[in-house]
Design a protein around this motif. Structure first.
Motif, PDB file in Angstrom:
ATOM      1  N   LYS A 217      19.107  20.057  52.896  1.00  0.00           N
ATOM      2  CA  LYS A 217      20.355  20.316  53.601  1.00  0.00           C
ATOM      3  C   LYS A 217      20.114  21.391  54.654  1.00  0.00           C
ATOM      4  O   LYS A 217      19.661  22.494  54.332  1.00  0.00           O
ATOM      5  CB  LYS A 217      21.432  20.784  52.622  1.00  0.00           C
ATOM      6  N   ALA A 219      20.675  24.383  57.426  1.00  0.00           N
ATOM      7  CA  ALA A 219      21.486  25.602  57.402  1.00  0.00           C
ATOM      8  C   ALA A 219      22.763  25.401  58.214  1.00  0.00           C
ATOM      9  O   ALA A 219      22.868  24.480  59.033  1.00  0.00           O
ATOM     10  CB  ALA A 219      20.676  26.769  57.965  1.00  0.00           C
ATOM     11  N   GLU A 220      23.715  26.288  57.994  1.00  0.00           N
ATOM     12  CA  GLU A 220      25.016  26.178  58.655  1.00  0.00           C
ATOM     13  C   GLU A 220      24.881  26.172  60.177  1.00  0.00           C
ATOM     14  O   GLU A 220      25.530  25.378  60.862  1.00  0.00           O
ATOM     15  CB  GLU A 220      25.910  27.344  58.215  1.00  0.00           C
ATOM     16  N   ASN A 221      24.023  27.054  60.718  1.00  0.00           N
ATOM     17  CA  ASN A 221      23.889  27.098  62.180  1.00  0.00           C
ATOM     18  C   ASN A 221      23.258  25.817  62.727  1.00  0.00           C
ATOM     19  O   ASN A 221      23.569  25.385  63.840  1.00  0.00           O
ATOM     20  CB  ASN A 221      23.094  28.331  62.623  1.00  0.00           C
ATOM     21  N   ARG A 223      23.684  22.821  61.279  1.00  0.00           N
ATOM     22  CA  ARG A 223      24.746  21.809  61.187  1.00  0.00           C
ATOM     23  C   ARG A 223      25.731  21.960  62.346  1.00  0.00           C
ATOM     24  O   ARG A 223      26.187  20.964  62.918  1.00  0.00           O
ATOM     25  CB  ARG A 223      25.482  21.909  59.844  1.00  0.00           C
ATOM     26  N   GLN A 224      26.042  23.194  62.695  1.00  0.00           N
ATOM     27  CA  GLN A 224      26.948  23.422  63.819  1.00  0.00           C
ATOM     28  C   GLN A 224      26.325  22.948  65.129  1.00  0.00           C
ATOM     29  O   GLN A 224      27.013  22.405  66.002  1.00  0.00           O
ATOM     30  CB  GLN A 224      27.311  24.908  63.911  1.00  0.00           C
ATOM     31  N   LYS A 227      26.661  19.149  65.123  1.00  0.00           N
ATOM     32  CA  LYS A 227      28.054  18.741  65.336  1.00  0.00           C
ATOM     33  C   LYS A 227      28.498  18.984  66.772  1.00  0.00           C
ATOM     34  O   LYS A 227      29.231  18.170  67.351  1.00  0.00           O
ATOM     35  CB  LYS A 227      28.975  19.500  64.373  1.00  0.00           C
ATOM     36  N   TRP A 233      27.041  13.376  60.010  1.00  0.00           N
ATOM     37  CA  TRP A 233      26.262  13.108  58.808  1.00  0.00           C
ATOM     38  C   TRP A 233      26.554  11.698  58.310  1.00  0.00           C
ATOM     39  O   TRP A 233      27.707  11.294  58.172  1.00  0.00           O
ATOM     40  CB  TRP A 233      26.586  14.125  57.725  1.00  0.00           C
TER      41      TRP A 233
END
Length: 264
Positions: A217, A219-221, A223-224, A227, A233
């Motif tokens: 998975k 990291a948040e940054n 994924r941002q 997006k 996803w």
């Protein structure tokens, strides 16, 4: 039925199944609420101050909530019924393996329509009386009612097809031609896959997707970043994907550059 149409039909059936389940939930819950309500004699008020008041209020509240759940299920059933009805009515998808064939057929139909509108306008300009215009329009394929409607002046006195109708139709044809050119170019693309630090980059013409596949998975940054460039996803593919277009490939380059900067 090709593979895409089969997927669409399966999707439509899933929505119908969900609608049926929700409808059954409504009927069961609604019946349960009715039976609960039957326990209270018709017109029986809450006996304020009586030892049963609190219990009675709670019971009536449960009846109200049960009816509420029933009608929420009914709304869900209608929602999925509408979703099922909309499947396959969103235009020609680039995921459809027959998209090129369908778009070419659509373009031919649009070109015929454009030619007919131009011929109708020329005919109307050439003839000066309504009778002569109708007589000349019918051989072009118009019914008398359609011809009569066509020679009826609009709010500023124009007859025939208005210029904006022709220009809008021409713009729509241009968009279809652009899609055909894009799909023809896409058909020449080769499968591409590259390994990078922590992810695999893939361009899959068969899936019509550009993908980022991560080892775990992200990291948040990360994924941002994905997006913000239009990637979503896809659980079925285990990847972050976009439909392959020129814009998507440019976005993918931006993402790869961003990932390189994050890992530097």
């Amino acid at each position: 039925m090709n593979s895409y149409e089969a997927k669409q039909e399966a999707r439509r059936q899933r929505y119908l199944d969900r609608a049926d389940q929700a409808r059954q939930e409504f009927e069961d819950t609604h019946e349960r609420a009715h039976k609960m309500a039957e326990a209270i004699p018709f017109g029986q008020p809450i006996l304020v101050g009586h030892h049963s008041e609190k219990r009675d209020r709670n019971y009536r509240g449960r009846i109200h909530d049960t009816f509420g759940r029933a009608f929420a299920a009914l709304e869900k059933a209608e929602h999925y019924k509408d979703k099922a009805a909309s499947v396959g009515h969103g235009g020609i998808s680039s995921d459809d393996p027959d998209a090129l064939q369908k778009l070419r057929a659509k373009l031919a139909e649009m070109e015929n329509s454009q030619a007919l509108m131009k011929a109708a306008n020329q005919t109307i300009r050439r003839h000066k009386t309504d009778e002569a215009r109708i007589a000349a329009l019918v051989p072009l394929g118009f019914t008398e009612a359609q011809a009569l409607d066509l020679i009826k002046p609009d709010y500023i006195g124009r007859v025939g097809y208005a210029p904006f109708t022709l220009s809008n139709h021409n713009a729509n044809m241009r968009r279809v031609k652009e899609r055909i050119a894009e799909l023809e170019h896409a058909a020449t693309r080769q499968h591409k896959e590259e390994q990078a630090e922590g992810y695999t980059y893939r361009e899959d013409p068969e899936e019509n997707r550009v993908m980022f596949i991560f080892d775990g998975k992200p990291a948040e940054n990360v994924r941002q970043l994905l997006k913000s460039h239009g990637f979503k996803w896809s659980p079925t593919r285990g990847a972050w994907v976009r439909q392959i277009t020129g814009n998507a490939l440019f976005a993918a380059r931006c993402v790869r550059q961003g990932l390189a900067e994050l890992s530097a």
